[in-house]
Design a protein around this motif. Structure first.
Motif, PDB file in Angstrom:
ATOM      1  N   ALA A 218      -2.650   8.987 -24.151  1.00 28.84           N
ATOM      2  CA  ALA A 218      -2.642   8.502 -25.535  1.00 28.84           C
ATOM      3  C   ALA A 218      -1.887   9.480 -26.444  1.00 28.84           C
ATOM      4  O   ALA A 218      -1.134   9.063 -27.335  1.00 28.84           O
ATOM      5  CB  ALA A 218      -4.069   8.298 -26.030  1.00 28.84           C
TER       6      ALA A 218
ATOM      7  N   VAL B  17      -0.294   7.541 -29.790  1.00 30.91           N
ATOM      8  CA  VAL B  17      -1.282   6.605 -30.340  1.00 30.91           C
ATOM      9  C   VAL B  17      -1.909   7.237 -31.575  1.00 30.91           C
ATOM     10  O   VAL B  17      -2.316   8.402 -31.550  1.00 30.91           O
ATOM     11  CB  VAL B  17      -2.366   6.284 -29.283  1.00 30.91           C
TER      12      VAL B  17
ATOM     13  N   ASP C  22      -2.922   1.960 -35.277  1.00 29.09           N
ATOM     14  CA  ASP C  22      -2.636   1.270 -34.024  1.00 29.09           C
ATOM     15  C   ASP C  22      -3.880   0.526 -33.532  1.00 29.09           C
ATOM     16  O   ASP C  22      -5.007   0.995 -33.701  1.00 29.09           O
ATOM     17  CB  ASP C  22      -2.212   2.261 -32.943  1.00 29.09           C
TER      18      ASP C  22
ATOM     19  N   VAL D 267      -5.686  -0.778 -30.113  1.00 27.41           N
ATOM     20  CA  VAL D 267      -5.707  -0.580 -28.662  1.00 27.41           C
ATOM     21  C   VAL D 267      -6.784  -1.497 -28.089  1.00 27.41           C
ATOM     22  O   VAL D 267      -7.945  -1.430 -28.494  1.00 27.41           O
ATOM     23  CB  VAL D 267      -5.992   0.881 -28.293  1.00 27.41           C
TER      24      VAL D 267
ATOM     25  N   VAL E  38      -9.655   6.155 -27.822  1.00 32.25           N
ATOM     26  CA  VAL E  38      -8.860   5.450 -28.840  1.00 32.25           C
ATOM     27  C   VAL E  38      -9.219   5.979 -30.221  1.00 32.25           C
ATOM     28  O   VAL E  38      -8.347   6.364 -31.009  1.00 32.25           O
ATOM     29  CB  VAL E  38      -9.108   3.934 -28.759  1.00 32.25           C
TER      30      VAL E  38
ATOM     31  N   VAL F 226      -1.328  -0.727 -27.381  1.00 30.60           N
ATOM     32  CA  VAL F 226      -1.690  -0.413 -26.003  1.00 30.60           C
ATOM     33  C   VAL F 226      -2.839  -1.311 -25.568  1.00 30.60           C
ATOM     34  O   VAL F 226      -3.693  -1.684 -26.375  1.00 30.60           O
ATOM     35  CB  VAL F 226      -2.135   1.073 -25.870  1.00 30.60           C
TER      36      VAL F 226
ATOM     37  N   LEU G 221       3.472  -4.347 -25.546  1.00 31.70           N
ATOM     38  CA  LEU G 221       2.382  -3.383 -25.461  1.00 31.70           C
ATOM     39  C   LEU G 221       2.550  -2.490 -24.235  1.00 31.70           C
ATOM     40  O   LEU G 221       3.053  -2.926 -23.198  1.00 31.70           O
ATOM     41  CB  LEU G 221       1.028  -4.092 -25.349  1.00 31.70           C
TER      42      LEU G 221
END
Length: 375
Positions: free
Chosen positions: A66, A71, A75, A77, A91, A132, A157
């Motif tokens: 990540a 990330v 964002d 995820v 995340v 993602v 993605l």
């Protein structure tokens, strides 16, 4: 009886494991010893990818990817709702927002159709940027990567395979930890391939990503460990764990993977028609990190768990609470109707003892007790 018998495994490979550990002690190369690079080469070859980068644990393996992918806040995820906390945790750790997606009732894995709907909903809302998807190979069964990767390409993605439980599984011969743009696994002791502490690894065919992760896992080092070119982590697999894993990897390849599948076949033969047994789709092969059955109700599940305990048979519930109901994610908005399958599974699943050293007698005992307490 053990849920996952690490003692029997050690007894079988005691000489090899003790010798491997002794070699590390004699060399005193506790960090970065040759066993680490040798293990990485062997793992990459087994999985069928160019690069394996070992690290401190499975959670940090995902964190490293990540970080390397950038990330960040804003964002989105996409993460299965029925899984262990760490998949969503990494995340939020990056400041991004996990979007939980319901799973397929038969396989326990991310539902590809619901994934696409979640992506479309996120795009329509316009608050977050889809970036993602992290499918999880739950209980040893690879997620539906043919469909998930197709959807990921459609919406641009990246795919990160969480193979913490899936190492050894495959889809039509392609092994777990080789799917997506990168993959990770965990060497926690109870995993299909486990060490004697914590450990993890990242797998990828991307040369640039591999080099970046090698830097990030050692304080963002440049040419040497005192040349720090970025902010990173301290996330290394120590040499003793690598030495143990080298021995265990050979055992895993030589017989353990087939042995757990043999146990699953015996379970299936005895329990089919009695309760809902695990479904393995055509072309898929599981490493059976867990053998998870479904009962008819929460009451029946809990009753069976109690009865098994009275007979000295351990069992576990994975998982008692959906991701979207975890207190750490209380700030997120969701519609409970989007998680009907996960909510049901948390009430009815039960995992039975599963490991390569489970005796036929123990299997017969477990099957008999399940039949007596569910019919």
């Amino acid at each position: 009886m053990q849920f996952r018998d690490l003692k029997k495994q050690y007894q079988k490979y005691k000489h090899e494991i003790d010798t491997a550990i002794r070699e590390v002690l004699l060399s005193a190369e506790y960090i970065g010893g040759r066993q680490v690079s040798e293990l990485e080469e062997q793992l990459a070859e087994y999985v069928g990818v160019k690069h394996c980068i070992s690290c401190a644990n499975g959670t940090e393996a995902m964190t490293l990817v990540a970080m390397a992918w950038g990330v960040k806040e804003g964002d989105a995820v996409f993460v299965p709702d029925f899984t262990f906390f760490s998949t969503g945790e990494i995340v939020s750790f990056q400041g991004a927002t996990p979007i939980f997606v319901d799973v397929d009732r038969d396989t326990f894995n991310l539902d590809a159709t619901k994934l696409e709907k979640a992506i479309q909903k996120t795009v329509k809302e316009g608050k977050l940027t889809p970036g993602v998807v992290i499918p999880v190979d739950l209980f040893g069964l690879p997620a539906n990567y043919p469909e998930i990767e197709k959807i990921a390409r459609k919406y641009n993605l990246l795919v990160l395979e969480d193979g913490a439980q899936g190492f050894g599984g495959n889809i039509n011969g392609q092994r777990a930890c080789s799917f997506g743009d990168a993959a990770t696994t965990s060497f926690f002791p109870a995993k299909p391939l486990g060490c004697y502490g914590d450990g993890g690894a990242v797998f990828t065919n991307d040369d640039e990503l591999a080099q970046l992760i090698k830097s990030l896992k050692v304080h963002g080092k440049g040419d040497n460990k005192y040349d720090n070119v970025r902010i990173g982590l301290n996330s290394r697999l120590d040499t003793i764990q690598a030495a143990v894993l080298k021995v265990k990897l050979q055992a895993f390849i030589n017989h353990e993977l087939e042995d757990v599948n043999r146990v699953s076949r015996l379970y299936n033969e005895g329990l089919e028609g009695i309760i809902e047994i695990p479904l393995i789709p055509e072309g898929f092969y599981s490493s059976f990190a867990q053998y998870t059955i479904k009962l008819k109700s929460n009451e029946q599940r809990n009753n069976l768990k109690d009865k098994l305990k009275q007979k000295g048979i351990p069992s576990m519930v994975y998982y008692t609470k959906p991701m979207h109901q975890q207190g750490a994610f209380a700030n997120l908005e969701f519609d409970e109707n989007d998680f009907k399958v996960t909510n049901e599974l948390c009430n009815i699943v039960l995992s039975l003892p599963m490991h390569p050293y489970l005796s036929d007698q123990d299997i017969e005992t477990i099957i008999r007790e399940v039949m007596l307490n569910t019919c």
